[in-house]
Scaffold this active site. Structure first.
Site, mmCIF file in Angstrom:
data_model
loop_
_atom_site.group_PDB
_atom_site.id
_atom_site.type_symbol
_atom_site.label_atom_id
_atom_site.label_comp_id
_atom_site.label_asym_id
_atom_site.label_seq_id
_atom_site.Cartn_x
_atom_site.Cartn_y
_atom_site.Cartn_z
ATOM 1 C CG HIS A 245 -1.716 1.255 1.421
ATOM 2 N ND1 HIS A 245 -3.088 1.292 1.354
ATOM 3 C CD2 HIS A 245 -1.319 2.541 1.660
ATOM 4 C CE1 HIS A 245 -3.502 2.545 1.532
ATOM 5 N NE2 HIS A 245 -2.454 3.319 1.729
ATOM 6 C CD GLU A 246 2.434 3.881 3.570
ATOM 7 O OE1 GLU A 246 2.197 5.017 3.141
ATOM 8 O OE2 GLU A 246 1.615 3.232 4.231
ATOM 9 C CG HIS B 288 0.904 6.389 -1.214
ATOM 10 N ND1 HIS B 288 -0.205 7.079 -1.626
ATOM 11 C CD2 HIS B 288 0.526 5.744 -0.076
ATOM 12 C CE1 HIS B 288 -1.206 6.864 -0.779
ATOM 13 N NE2 HIS B 288 -0.791 6.053 0.180
HETATM 14 NI NI NI Z 1 -2.135 5.467 1.647
#
Ligand code: NI
Length: 183
Positions: free
Chosen positions: A145-146, A149
């Site tokens: 998820h991180e 980005h």
């Molecule tokens: Ni996020």
């Protein structure tokens, strides 16, 4: 140190691919200070991860920290603080797992996302030293998820079943107890 403002979905900078940092940049005073700002911002928002683009800086830098004292994740396995530059991600197990994911840049919403359950991440640490870690289960979702980005991706891009996209309040009301990962 300073807390930075988190930008939200719709801001074009969340959709850019961030640039890699050179060794000189990573070890510069400016970036080392920026890491401190990100730590402070992550703590202020009670987050378990933050990526530089979320504060409007399109560089490949993300922090991940699932602290012992996390009230939101009492069951989650603890991690040390990871500071990750220029990551390369390799899927080690294509088997997917699903978690409801939330994001500081998409406040008030939560969505169900399936991701590979085990990945390897090669990256540079705060001293620009090459590191490699293998993460699985809950942590595999947190890291993916991180790091998304840094490549202009948000979890909402990975929702395959739009019936599993919800306001957080309704999630708490109707899906309470299902596994979630709210950045
Ligand atoms: Ni996020």
């Amino acid at each position: 140190m300073a807390t930075r403002e988190i930008i939200r979905m719709g801001h074009p900078q969340l959709r850019e691919k961030s640039s890699e940092l050179s060794i000189d940049e990573i070890t510069s005073k400016e970036i080392q200070q920026f890491i401190e700002d990100l730590k402070e911002t992550m703590a202020a928002y009670n987050g378990i991860g933050i990526a530089a683009p979320q504060v409007g800086v399109n560089k490949q830098l993300a922090l991940i920290h699932v602290p012992t004292e996390s009230e939101r994740y009492p069951e989650a396995p603890v991690t040390e603080l990871y500071v990750i530059f220029n990551p390369k991600i390799t899927v080690l197990d294509e088997t997917t797992q699903g978690f409801w994911e939330g994001c500081l840049s998409v406040p008030g919403l939560i969505g169900y996302v399936e991701r590979p359950r085990k990945v390897k991440i090669d990256y540079l640490d705060t001293t620009a030293t090459m590191q490699s870690i293998v993460v699985e289960d809950f942590h595999a979702t947190v890291f993916q998820h991180e790091l998304d980005h840094l490549f202009g991706k948000l979890y909402i891009d990975r929702i395959t079943d739009s019936t599993k996209f919800s306001y957080t309040e309704e999630f708490n009301q109707f899906h309470n107890g299902e596994e979630s990962m709210e950045e």
